[in-house]
Design an enzyme around this catalytic site. Structure first.
Site, PDB file in Angstrom:
ATOM      1  N   HIS A  94       0.840  -1.210   0.000  1.00  0.00           N
ATOM      2  CA  HIS A  94       0.000   0.000   0.000  1.00  0.00           C
ATOM      3  C   HIS A  94       0.871   1.255   0.000  1.00  0.00           C
ATOM      4  O   HIS A  94       1.226   1.778   1.054  1.00  0.00           O
ATOM      5  CB  HIS A  94      -0.929  -0.008   1.219  1.00  0.00           C
ATOM      6  CG  HIS A  94      -2.034   0.985   1.120  1.00  0.00           C
ATOM      7  ND1 HIS A  94      -3.300   0.752   1.574  1.00  0.00           N
ATOM      8  CD2 HIS A  94      -2.064   2.236   0.593  1.00  0.00           C
ATOM      9  CE1 HIS A  94      -4.071   1.803   1.348  1.00  0.00           C
ATOM     10  NE2 HIS A  94      -3.331   2.734   0.753  1.00  0.00           N
ATOM     11  N   HIS A 139       1.746   5.063  -2.102  1.00  0.00           N
ATOM     12  CA  HIS A 139       1.401   6.081  -3.113  1.00  0.00           C
ATOM     13  C   HIS A 139       2.692   6.645  -3.680  1.00  0.00           C
ATOM     14  O   HIS A 139       3.412   7.350  -2.979  1.00  0.00           O
ATOM     15  CB  HIS A 139       0.563   7.194  -2.479  1.00  0.00           C
ATOM     16  CG  HIS A 139      -0.749   6.700  -1.941  1.00  0.00           C
ATOM     17  ND1 HIS A 139      -1.880   6.627  -2.719  1.00  0.00           N
ATOM     18  CD2 HIS A 139      -1.107   6.226  -0.723  1.00  0.00           C
ATOM     19  CE1 HIS A 139      -2.889   6.144  -1.999  1.00  0.00           C
ATOM     20  NE2 HIS A 139      -2.443   5.884  -0.768  1.00  0.00           N
ATOM     21  N   ARG A 193       2.740   8.554  -6.421  1.00  0.00           N
ATOM     22  CA  ARG A 193       2.364   9.890  -6.930  1.00  0.00           C
ATOM     23  C   ARG A 193       2.687  10.155  -8.384  1.00  0.00           C
ATOM     24  O   ARG A 193       2.522  11.273  -8.844  1.00  0.00           O
ATOM     25  CB  ARG A 193       3.013  10.999  -6.076  1.00  0.00           C
ATOM     26  CG  ARG A 193       2.700  10.929  -4.593  1.00  0.00           C
ATOM     27  CD  ARG A 193       1.236  11.095  -4.318  1.00  0.00           C
ATOM     28  NE  ARG A 193       0.974  11.320  -2.886  1.00  0.00           N
ATOM     29  CZ  ARG A 193      -0.178  11.003  -2.292  1.00  0.00           C
ATOM     30  NH1 ARG A 193      -1.159  10.437  -2.981  1.00  0.00           N
ATOM     31  NH2 ARG A 193      -0.357  11.254  -1.008  1.00  0.00           N
ATOM     32  N   ASP A 243      -8.587   3.226  -3.850  1.00  0.00           N
ATOM     33  CA  ASP A 243      -8.004   3.755  -2.608  1.00  0.00           C
ATOM     34  C   ASP A 243      -7.910   5.275  -2.590  1.00  0.00           C
ATOM     35  O   ASP A 243      -7.565   5.914  -3.578  1.00  0.00           O
ATOM     36  CB  ASP A 243      -6.610   3.178  -2.372  1.00  0.00           C
ATOM     37  CG  ASP A 243      -6.050   3.681  -1.047  1.00  0.00           C
ATOM     38  OD1 ASP A 243      -6.796   3.622  -0.056  1.00  0.00           O
ATOM     39  OD2 ASP A 243      -4.906   4.157  -1.012  1.00  0.00           O
ATOM     40  N   HIS A 278     -10.779   0.843   0.422  1.00  0.00           N
ATOM     41  CA  HIS A 278     -10.602   1.867   1.456  1.00  0.00           C
ATOM     42  C   HIS A 278     -12.001   2.066   2.050  1.00  0.00           C
ATOM     43  O   HIS A 278     -12.858   2.683   1.423  1.00  0.00           O
ATOM     44  CB  HIS A 278     -10.077   3.131   0.782  1.00  0.00           C
ATOM     45  CG  HIS A 278      -9.966   4.322   1.667  1.00  0.00           C
ATOM     46  ND1 HIS A 278      -8.811   5.059   1.768  1.00  0.00           N
ATOM     47  CD2 HIS A 278     -10.865   4.923   2.479  1.00  0.00           C
ATOM     48  CE1 HIS A 278      -9.005   6.068   2.611  1.00  0.00           C
ATOM     49  NE2 HIS A 278     -10.245   6.004   3.049  1.00  0.00           N
ATOM     50  N   HIS A 329      -6.040  -0.626   5.358  1.00  0.00           N
ATOM     51  CA  HIS A 329      -5.747   0.128   6.588  1.00  0.00           C
ATOM     52  C   HIS A 329      -6.881   0.151   7.626  1.00  0.00           C
ATOM     53  O   HIS A 329      -7.458   1.188   7.895  1.00  0.00           O
ATOM     54  CB  HIS A 329      -5.289   1.545   6.277  1.00  0.00           C
ATOM     55  CG  HIS A 329      -6.015   2.230   5.141  1.00  0.00           C
ATOM     56  ND1 HIS A 329      -7.380   2.217   5.006  1.00  0.00           N
ATOM     57  CD2 HIS A 329      -5.540   2.955   4.116  1.00  0.00           C
ATOM     58  CE1 HIS A 329      -7.700   2.899   3.934  1.00  0.00           C
ATOM     59  NE2 HIS A 329      -6.623   3.355   3.362  1.00  0.00           N
ATOM     60  N   ASP A 361       0.791   2.551   3.858  1.00  0.00           N
ATOM     61  CA  ASP A 361      -0.031   3.630   3.291  1.00  0.00           C
ATOM     62  C   ASP A 361       0.835   4.886   3.142  1.00  0.00           C
ATOM     63  O   ASP A 361       0.428   5.999   3.482  1.00  0.00           O
ATOM     64  CB  ASP A 361      -1.265   3.917   4.150  1.00  0.00           C
ATOM     65  CG  ASP A 361      -2.248   4.859   3.438  1.00  0.00           C
ATOM     66  OD1 ASP A 361      -2.035   5.167   2.244  1.00  0.00           O
ATOM     67  OD2 ASP A 361      -3.218   5.291   4.085  1.00  0.00           O
TER      68      ASP A 361
HETATM   69 ZN   LIG Z   1      -6.621   4.543   1.647  1.00  0.00          ZN
END
Ligand SMILES: [Zn+2]
Length: 469
Positions: A64, A66, A68, A156, A183, A236, A336
């Site tokens: 999990h 990000h 970007r 997510d 999510h 999460h 996350d």
């Molecule tokens: Zn999330």
């Protein structure tokens, strides 16, 4: 032919139920052998690495993250995000599709896979969106996404509110043998909340969102997983009730799973009231007995580095997450990792974006809260970072079997160090753990037989940086 011999370590490989002293031979990017006598199989020109006193395990996977890219490279790029992963001990990351544009079509999947091939220092696996533009209105082309190589679908950052649409998404995903990650958040309950609804939101005058906003969707997902027999993975988890719901559903054999992030099992909503309030209310035991007499980390009230989604919950919720990890209800640990620029976070609490960085802090925090706190063995923690995510996403990773890709993490579970935001190699520095005394640290990260990070490299870099200034 390149080969590398790791000697003197304690090898822990949950996939093969190995935990004991052993050497490891890596040849041509693959695990050649693990055992006490493998040094004899090594050729004369083998490169040797002494890992005495350290744990050697399958490369850790964070499912999990990000990264970007595309669209938000001021926050993070595939290059910087994977460097942060390597430094945190991770050899594989799974990136989320809420980029700009969203990863909701095969072209964007191909773009990221190409870029990861070029710029990434660790393996990057891609997830696709459930709905077009992550808008929650129309399904994304799930079959084409699968063909392009996604390992799961998720919206997510958002949550599909329409139950009928979610049902169809699960049916398609099942057809294509893809897990659906969610999510879990009911928008009608969460509304415009910025933190957990409870004593502290009232005291601080911030709009709260109740735990039920998560519980509601976890319950929905359980019901839809039962209906469709698709696999739903709840991302999460942050509430006590959602742990309870998943525990009961798993007992009934529902195809459901869950993950937890270190901030949710370390901090509570009291942290938003400032460090003093947090240490007084809920901070006891975070550092164990070893921290007696040490100055506790400090931060001001309304610090936006404590604003995330889902939010930090109550102490009761935190204990329930720890309990869920301990009894096996929650099989996966992840960060996350959600980088944001300083200028975005340096605003009033209401206006700051949700999320914190996590790749470089998650292994130490997990070791502190689970291993040093005597809740789980090293083997169990490593399993939640390796076989857990590999099984869910059907990755040929997370094992030290002979012939497997030589993705290996070497860490020191007892290393005592202080985490400093300025030392992070992530492009963003939005971590609430700046100045925290950590116990446990990745020492060497090996991807496909290649050392992509080791501790000495970082001190070299620090020296270089000092020379350049
Ligand atoms: Zn999330």
């Amino acid at each position: 032919m390149s080969s590398l011999l790791l000697t003197g370590g304690r090898v822990i490989d949950p996939a093969n139920q190995i935990d004991g002293p052993a050497d490891m031979l890596i040849r041509d990017g693959k695990i050649a052998a693990v055992g006490l006598d493998v040094a004899q199989q090594a050729s004369g020109d083998v490169e040797r690495m002494d890992v005495s006193g350290l744990v050697v395990c399958p490369g850790l996977i964070d499912l999990h993250v990000h990264l970007r890219e595309p669209g938000q490279s001021a926050k993070e790029t595939i290059a910087t995000g994977t460097q942060a992963a390597a430094r945190g001990g991770f050899t594989s990351v799974v990136c989320m599709p809420n980029t700009s544009p969203a990863i909701d079509n095969p072209g964007t999947v191909a773009l990221i896979r190409d870029k990861a091939e070029r710029d990434g220092v660790v393996n990057v696996f891609v997830t696709g969106a459930i709905t077009k533009g992550i808008a929650g209105e129309e399904l994304a082309p799930i079959g084409s996404l699968k063909q392009a190589g996604v390992v799961a679908i998720t919206d997510d950052g958002h949550c599909v509110q329409n139950n009928e649409l979610m049902r169809r998404a699960l049916e398609y995903a099942k057809m294509f043998d893809l897990p659906v990650m969610d999510h879990c958040q009911d928008y009608s309950l969460v509304s415009d909340g910025v933190m957990h609804e409870g004593y502290w939101s009232t005291t601080l005058g911030l709009r709260g969102w109740p735990a039920a906003g998560e519980d509601m969707i976890v319950a929905r997902n359980i019901l839809l997983a039962e209906l469709t027999k698709a696999h739903v993975h709840c991302q999460h988890l942050s509430t006590a009730r959602s742990v309870e719901l998943i525990r009961a559903a798993k007992k009934r054999g529902v195809t459901i799973s869950a993950e937890a992030c270190p901030h949710h099992f370390t901090l509570t909503d009291a942290a938003i009231a400032g460090s003093e309030k947090f240490w007084n209310a809920d901070g006891g035991g975070v550092f164990g007995a070893s921290a007696a007499g040490c100055a506790m980390p400090s931060w001001p009230v309304y610090d936006t580095n404590f604003k995330m989604n889902p939010p930090l919950r109550s102490a009761r919720d935190r204990e329930a997450i720890l309990e869920g990890l301990t009894d096996g209800t929650i099989e996966i640990l992840c960060s996350d990792h959600a980088p944001h620029c300083d200028f975005e976070k340096e605003v009033e609490f209401d206006y700051a974006p949700f999320g914190i960085t996590g790749l470089e802090a998650e292994l130490p925090l997990s070791l502190m809260q689970l291993y040093h706190a005597k809740r789980l063995s090293l083997n169990d923690i490593i399993a939640k970072f390796t076989v857990g995510p590999a099984r869910l996403l059907r990755l040929a990773k997370g094992t030290l079997s002979a012939g497997a890709d030589a993705d290996v993490t070497v860490f020191d579970p007892d290393a005592d160090w202080v985490y400093r935001r300025q030392d992070s190699v992530s492009k963003s520095k939005n971590s609430p753990f700046d100045g925290w005394r950590f116990k446990g640290r990745a020492v060497t990260t090996i991807v496909g037989g290649k050392v992509v990070w080791r501790e000495e490299m970082s001190s070299e870099r620090v020296q270089l940086a000092a020379l350049n200034h």
